[in-house]
Write an enzyme that holds these catalytic residues in place. Structure first.
Site, PDB file in Angstrom:
ATOM      1  N   ARG A  70       0.831  -1.206   0.000  1.00  0.00           N
ATOM      2  CA  ARG A  70       0.000   0.000   0.000  1.00  0.00           C
ATOM      3  C   ARG A  70       0.862   1.252   0.000  1.00  0.00           C
ATOM      4  O   ARG A  70       0.519   2.257  -0.635  1.00  0.00           O
ATOM      5  CB  ARG A  70      -0.922   0.019   1.233  1.00  0.00           C
ATOM      6  CG  ARG A  70      -2.000  -1.053   1.237  1.00  0.00           C
ATOM      7  CD  ARG A  70      -3.039  -0.773   2.293  1.00  0.00           C
ATOM      8  NE  ARG A  70      -3.873   0.376   1.925  1.00  0.00           N
ATOM      9  CZ  ARG A  70      -4.681   1.002   2.778  1.00  0.00           C
ATOM     10  NH1 ARG A  70      -4.748   0.618   4.034  1.00  0.00           N
ATOM     11  NH2 ARG A  70      -5.412   2.018   2.377  1.00  0.00           N
TER      12      ARG A  70
ATOM     13  N   ASN B 216      -8.460   8.527   5.043  1.00  0.00           N
ATOM     14  CA  ASN B 216      -7.445   7.977   4.154  1.00  0.00           C
ATOM     15  C   ASN B 216      -6.066   8.019   4.810  1.00  0.00           C
ATOM     16  O   ASN B 216      -5.747   8.950   5.553  1.00  0.00           O
ATOM     17  CB  ASN B 216      -7.416   8.756   2.841  1.00  0.00           C
ATOM     18  CG  ASN B 216      -8.727   8.657   2.094  1.00  0.00           C
ATOM     19  OD1 ASN B 216      -9.503   7.722   2.290  1.00  0.00           O
ATOM     20  ND2 ASN B 216      -9.004   9.625   1.241  1.00  0.00           N
ATOM     21  N   VAL B 217      -5.250   7.033   4.485  1.00  0.00           N
ATOM     22  CA  VAL B 217      -3.907   6.956   5.067  1.00  0.00           C
ATOM     23  C   VAL B 217      -2.843   7.373   4.058  1.00  0.00           C
ATOM     24  O   VAL B 217      -1.648   7.284   4.338  1.00  0.00           O
ATOM     25  CB  VAL B 217      -3.627   5.540   5.619  1.00  0.00           C
ATOM     26  CG1 VAL B 217      -4.533   5.245   6.800  1.00  0.00           C
ATOM     27  CG2 VAL B 217      -3.793   4.470   4.539  1.00  0.00           C
ATOM     28  N   ASP B 218      -3.263   7.834   2.874  1.00  0.00           N
ATOM     29  CA  ASP B 218      -2.309   8.359   1.891  1.00  0.00           C
ATOM     30  C   ASP B 218      -1.986   9.814   2.220  1.00  0.00           C
ATOM     31  O   ASP B 218      -2.592  10.413   3.107  1.00  0.00           O
ATOM     32  CB  ASP B 218      -2.866   8.235   0.468  1.00  0.00           C
ATOM     33  CG  ASP B 218      -4.197   8.987   0.292  1.00  0.00           C
ATOM     34  OD1 ASP B 218      -4.204  10.221   0.472  1.00  0.00           O
ATOM     35  OD2 ASP B 218      -5.221   8.346  -0.022  1.00  0.00           O
TER      36      ASP B 218
ATOM     37  N   HIS C   6      -7.119   8.003  10.888  1.00  0.00           N
ATOM     38  CA  HIS C   6      -6.746   6.583  10.815  1.00  0.00           C
ATOM     39  C   HIS C   6      -5.249   6.388  10.616  1.00  0.00           C
ATOM     40  O   HIS C   6      -4.810   5.299  10.254  1.00  0.00           O
ATOM     41  CB  HIS C   6      -7.520   5.887   9.693  1.00  0.00           C
ATOM     42  CG  HIS C   6      -8.979   5.731   9.989  1.00  0.00           C
ATOM     43  ND1 HIS C   6      -9.926   5.437   9.030  1.00  0.00           N
ATOM     44  CD2 HIS C   6      -9.672   5.840  11.157  1.00  0.00           C
ATOM     45  CE1 HIS C   6     -11.122   5.378   9.594  1.00  0.00           C
ATOM     46  NE2 HIS C   6     -10.992   5.621  10.869  1.00  0.00           N
TER      47      HIS C   6
ATOM     48  N   CYS D 168      12.820  -0.616  17.014  1.00  0.00           N
ATOM     49  CA  CYS D 168      12.444   0.772  17.271  1.00  0.00           C
ATOM     50  C   CYS D 168      13.714   1.601  17.471  1.00  0.00           C
ATOM     51  O   CYS D 168      14.586   1.216  18.263  1.00  0.00           O
ATOM     52  CB  CYS D 168      11.551   0.848  18.505  1.00  0.00           C
ATOM     53  SG  CYS D 168      11.261   2.531  19.103  1.00  0.00           S
TER      54      CYS D 168
ATOM     55  N   THR E 104     -17.160   8.743   1.118  1.00  0.00           N
ATOM     56  CA  THR E 104     -17.212   7.839   2.262  1.00  0.00           C
ATOM     57  C   THR E 104     -18.367   6.851   2.108  1.00  0.00           C
ATOM     58  O   THR E 104     -19.392   7.165   1.509  1.00  0.00           O
ATOM     59  CB  THR E 104     -17.376   8.606   3.587  1.00  0.00           C
ATOM     60  OG1 THR E 104     -18.645   9.261   3.600  1.00  0.00           O
ATOM     61  CG2 THR E 104     -16.271   9.634   3.749  1.00  0.00           C
TER      62      THR E 104
ATOM     63  N   ALA F 190     -15.754  12.163  -7.903  1.00  0.00           N
ATOM     64  CA  ALA F 190     -15.234  13.237  -7.048  1.00  0.00           C
ATOM     65  C   ALA F 190     -14.515  14.313  -7.850  1.00  0.00           C
ATOM     66  O   ALA F 190     -14.611  15.500  -7.523  1.00  0.00           O
ATOM     67  CB  ALA F 190     -14.293  12.641  -5.998  1.00  0.00           C
TER      68      ALA F 190
END
Length: 233
Positions: free
Chosen positions: A59, A92-94, A108, A135, A175, A218
């Site tokens: 992704r 959205n995570v973009d 998110h 980490c 959405t 859109a």
């Protein structure tokens, strides 16, 4: 509405679909190839971190190659030109809102971020993450994408609810109305007396809660809506 009034805009996967990023329900897309329980829950990460990382690595590559579309650019113009405050909250995570020049609350999380499940340290994610990554802050081998998975609490919810309680106009764009708490934002805005509008390719599960509707791609309906709001030619 009052030109000084606050606008809150919720955006979902349908906004980025025309940039080539598949929605959850696209046939043949990344999500169609995996069960949510296998790649998008804390339990999935505990069972098989390498599978989860492989899914989000794919992704991340896909999102990095995408460009903002006309709808992203229109919302950036609205945020820049509207006399009052325009708050964009995205599921959205973009990073396409930011690439278009807008600021957005990523409820998110973001594909570009990494998170330590042990100490909550955050940093910029490399293109490829694995279950053995350490980490950089505490050296625990518990690095994960900085993504809110199903069953986890979205980020900045208190701030978002505060904005919804102050807005004069609430818009939901692209959405499905199936994922809470975002699907309940329209009711929060209505309780505050806001006018509400849904812009979507088709009616959603919560369409009945909106005052107004614009249906279509859109890249067509969002620029036209923004032009009407701002009085642009």
């Amino acid at each position: 509405m009052d030109q000084s009034g606050k606008i809150v805009i919720l955006t979902g996967a349908g906004l980025s679909a025309e940039s080539g990023l598949g929605t959850f329900r696209d046939e043949g897309g990344l999500w169609a190839q995996h069960r949510i329980e296998d790649v998008a829950t804390p339990e999935a990460f505990q069972r098989n971190p390498d599978l989860v990382h492989a899914f989000y690595n794919a992704r991340r590559v896909q999102a990095a190659a995408a460009s903002p579309n006309a709808a992203h650019h229109a919302l950036a113009r609205l945020q820049r030109d509207w006399p009052g405050e325009v708050v964009i909250v995205t599921q959205n995570v973009d990073g396409l809102h930011e690439a278009a020049g807008a600021e957005a609350i990523h409820m998110h999380g973001a594909l570009a971020g990494a998170l330590c499940a042990a100490c909550d340290h955050r940093w910029t994610a490399p293109p490829e993450m694995t279950g053995g990554d350490l980490c950089p802050a505490c050296a625990a081998p518990q690095t994960r994408p900085d993504i809110v998975w199903f069953g986890e609490i979205p980020y900045r919810m208190e701030e978002i609810i505060g904005h919804l309680g102050q807005c004069g106009l609430f818009a939901a764009i692209g959405t499905s109305g199936q994922v809470y708490p975002a699907a309940g934002f329209v009711e929060e805005a209505r309780l505050a007396g806001a006018r509400t509008i849904e812009l979507n390719l088709a009616r959603s599960d919560v369409s009945g809660a909106f005052d107004d509707h614009l249906t279509g791609p859109a890249t067509e309906i969002v620029p036209a809506w923004v032009a009407r709001l701002t009085g642009a030619p």
